[in-house]
Design an enzyme around this catalytic site. Sequence first.
Site, PDB file in Angstrom:
ATOM      1  N   HIS A  15     -25.985 -46.908  69.579  1.00 44.72           N
ATOM      2  CA  HIS A  15     -25.160 -45.996  68.787  1.00 44.72           C
ATOM      3  C   HIS A  15     -25.815 -45.689  67.446  1.00 44.72           C
ATOM      4  O   HIS A  15     -26.712 -46.395  67.009  1.00 44.72           O
ATOM      5  CB  HIS A  15     -23.741 -46.543  68.564  1.00 44.72           C
ATOM      6  CG  HIS A  15     -23.671 -47.802  67.748  1.00 44.72           C
ATOM      7  ND1 HIS A  15     -23.694 -49.058  68.303  1.00 44.72           N
ATOM      8  CD2 HIS A  15     -23.572 -48.002  66.404  1.00 44.72           C
ATOM      9  CE1 HIS A  15     -23.601 -49.971  67.352  1.00 44.72           C
ATOM     10  NE2 HIS A  15     -23.540 -49.352  66.176  1.00 44.72           N
ATOM     11  N   HIS A  66     -26.392 -46.773  59.879  1.00 45.25           N
ATOM     12  CA  HIS A  66     -27.390 -47.543  60.612  1.00 45.25           C
ATOM     13  C   HIS A  66     -27.578 -47.001  62.024  1.00 45.25           C
ATOM     14  O   HIS A  66     -26.793 -46.193  62.489  1.00 45.25           O
ATOM     15  CB  HIS A  66     -27.048 -49.037  60.651  1.00 45.25           C
ATOM     16  CG  HIS A  66     -25.843 -49.394  61.467  1.00 45.25           C
ATOM     17  ND1 HIS A  66     -24.579 -49.503  60.928  1.00 45.25           N
ATOM     18  CD2 HIS A  66     -25.702 -49.676  62.793  1.00 45.25           C
ATOM     19  CE1 HIS A  66     -23.720 -49.835  61.878  1.00 45.25           C
ATOM     20  NE2 HIS A  66     -24.381 -49.945  63.027  1.00 45.25           N
ATOM     21  N   GLU A  75     -29.536 -52.205  63.460  1.00 44.52           N
ATOM     22  CA  GLU A  75     -28.724 -53.218  64.121  1.00 44.52           C
ATOM     23  C   GLU A  75     -29.336 -53.453  65.493  1.00 44.52           C
ATOM     24  O   GLU A  75     -29.669 -52.512  66.210  1.00 44.52           O
ATOM     25  CB  GLU A  75     -27.280 -52.739  64.275  1.00 44.52           C
ATOM     26  CG  GLU A  75     -26.389 -53.743  64.985  1.00 44.52           C
ATOM     27  CD  GLU A  75     -24.959 -53.248  65.186  1.00 44.52           C
ATOM     28  OE1 GLU A  75     -24.088 -54.090  65.483  1.00 44.52           O
ATOM     29  OE2 GLU A  75     -24.700 -52.044  65.066  1.00 44.52           O
TER      30      GLU A  75
END
Length: 134
Positions: free
Chosen positions: A7, A79, A130
């Site tokens: 994502h 992010h 991440e």
Amino acid sequence: MLGRLNHVAIAVPDARAAAAQYRDTLGATVSDLVEQPDHGVSTVFIELPNTKIELLEPLGDASPIAKFLEKNAEGGIHHVCYEVGDIHAARDKLLAEGARILGDGEPKIGAHGKPVLFLHPKDFCGTLIELEQA
């Protein structure tokens, strides 16, 4: 090491309003708002055929998203999340190569119920990364 893009996270001051805009204007499928107290955020996921967009809203004054929104009041990309096959092996390889892991270096459970780590943006072209266990 990297798997698929899981994502892209966008920090927003109001996740419900942002989700409504994606749903009503773009016709997107959106999840319910879910509080993630361990990470200081509330999340909504926009489902796409090949990935997701995560809308992040601050949950409390100490939220890292609150600090981001102080600098970017209307929101913005926060992010990028990539999947990895083995988060501990990925962490160990990154540390051996001099990358910085945020926090104490131990994975936390993320919004999808899987272990996650964050990598320092100064080590990755100014982008907060991440990593999520696939």
